[in-house]
Write a protein that holds these residues in place. Structure first.
Motif, PDB file in Angstrom:
ATOM      1  N   ALA A   1       0.886  -1.197  -0.135  1.00  0.00           N
ATOM      2  CA  ALA A   1      -0.017  -0.216   0.158  1.00  0.00           C
ATOM      3  C   ALA A   1       0.903   1.262   0.014  1.00  0.00           C
ATOM      4  O   ALA A   1       0.361   2.353  -0.648  1.00  0.00           O
TER       5      ALA A   1
ATOM      6  N   LEU B   1      -2.494   1.588  -6.446  1.00  0.00           N
ATOM      7  CA  LEU B   1      -3.592   0.999  -5.759  1.00  0.00           C
ATOM      8  C   LEU B   1      -3.829  -0.187  -6.149  1.00  0.00           C
ATOM      9  O   LEU B   1      -4.109  -1.284  -5.659  1.00  0.00           O
TER      10      LEU B   1
ATOM     11  N   GLY C   1      -1.536  -3.065  -5.547  1.00  0.00           N
ATOM     12  CA  GLY C   1      -1.760  -3.544  -4.321  1.00  0.00           C
ATOM     13  C   GLY C   1      -3.006  -4.207  -4.108  1.00  0.00           C
ATOM     14  O   GLY C   1      -2.805  -5.384  -3.496  1.00  0.00           O
TER      15      GLY C   1
END
Ligand code: HXC
Length: 257
Positions: free
Chosen positions: A214, A219, A222
């Protein structure tokens, strides 16, 4: 595994690692950081350790890199010494590391605390990145980790002034998990570590890895990492045990498989 600057004690599933160079406030010379990284990586491979607590002394967690060691160095000597290779290796530790910080965590000491995964602070703890006052800047992640942890405006204020902050201010900024009476700091960190050590070890390690993503990745990357790690845990006995125990209304017993 005791070495010159690093002492380790083990309790149930938790290793407590102490930096002991108290006479100069745990200033981090090259030998100390090598010993520390080596010890953390060794503990990462020990089956009877599930969580690590890293602490220093009462007066200092660590007052930064050893200034007397750096003072005479040229840029090329610093570059060729490649000291951050060993710092970076601490990030390879897959088990959670909790810093228990009493006293000064300055410069490399603050960076070391931020390299850990969580921080329990004694109420007299002082955090700061004073490198700017020495005419330099952080080199072990201070500009990157502090900015990611507390945001650019507040990080830059600390990085550009070198000002020290109290444990309470560090708590308000989100840098530390909790602030406790100084004499309880190590015990609180060990208790938190014990609570984590009761959880399924494979899940714990993958959760740490995912949380690091993170900070490190965008994003979508992740999210994909998280999902695949989630699926992977369905291959563990601990997943079967954890879900079975819930359905049978009993406590699970995890074995790290
Ligand atoms: C070498 C250090 C040291 C350090 C303290 N000492 N910090 N020696 N490197 N980083 C030594 C002092 O010289 C002194 O030695 C003894 O420890 C006790 O410190 P005092 O200064 O007498 O204590 P006090 O007055 O209580 O002040 C505490 C302090 C101050 C505020 C923490 O020591 C201080 O400002 N230290 C430097 C903090 C700093 O700038 N850190 C960033 C370093 S750069 P003697 O022999 O006189 O008793 C850095 C770059 C990171 O970290 C890059 C990554 C590796």
């Amino acid at each position: 595994g005791d070495s010159k600057y690093i002492h380790t004690e083990k309790t149930d599933w938790v290793a407590l690692v102490r930096i002991v160079r108290h006479e100069i406030l745990n200033a981090l010379n090259l030998e100390l950081v090598s010993e520390l990284a080596e010890e953390l990586l060794r503990l990462d491979g020990e089956n009877d350790v599930r969580c690590i607590v890293l602490t220093g002394g009462q007066k200092a967690f660590a007052a930064g890199a050893d200034i007397s060691e750096m003072a005479g160095s040229t840029a090329i000597e610093m570059k060729m010494r490649n000291q951050f290779r060993v710092w970076d290796s601490i990030r390879l530790v897959r088990k959670p590391i909790i810093a228990a910080v009493n006293g000064f965590a300055l410069g490399g000491g603050c960076e070391l605390a931020m390299t850990c995964d969580m921080i329990v602070a004694g109420e007299d703890a002082k955090f700061g990145q004073p490198e700017v006052k020495l005419g330099v800047m952080p080199g072990a992640g201070g500009t990157q980790r502090l900015t990611r942890l507390i945001g650019k405006p507040r990080a830059l204020e600390l990085l550009l002034t070198g000002r020290r902050i109290s444990a309470d201010e560090a708590y308000r900024l989100g840098l530390v998990n909790r602030v406790v009476p100084s004499e309880d700091c190590v015990n609180e960190a060990v208790m938190l570590a014990s609570e984590i050590a009761k959880q399924a070890p494979c899940a714990v390690q993958l959760i740490k890895e995912a949380a690091n993503k993170a900070l490190d990745a965008d994003l979508q990357t992740g999210m994909e990492f998280e999902r695949n790690a989630f699926y992977l845990l369905f291959a563990t006995e601990d997943k079967s045990e954890g879900m079975r125990a819930f359905l049978e209304k009993r406590k699970p017993s995890f074995h790290g498989k």
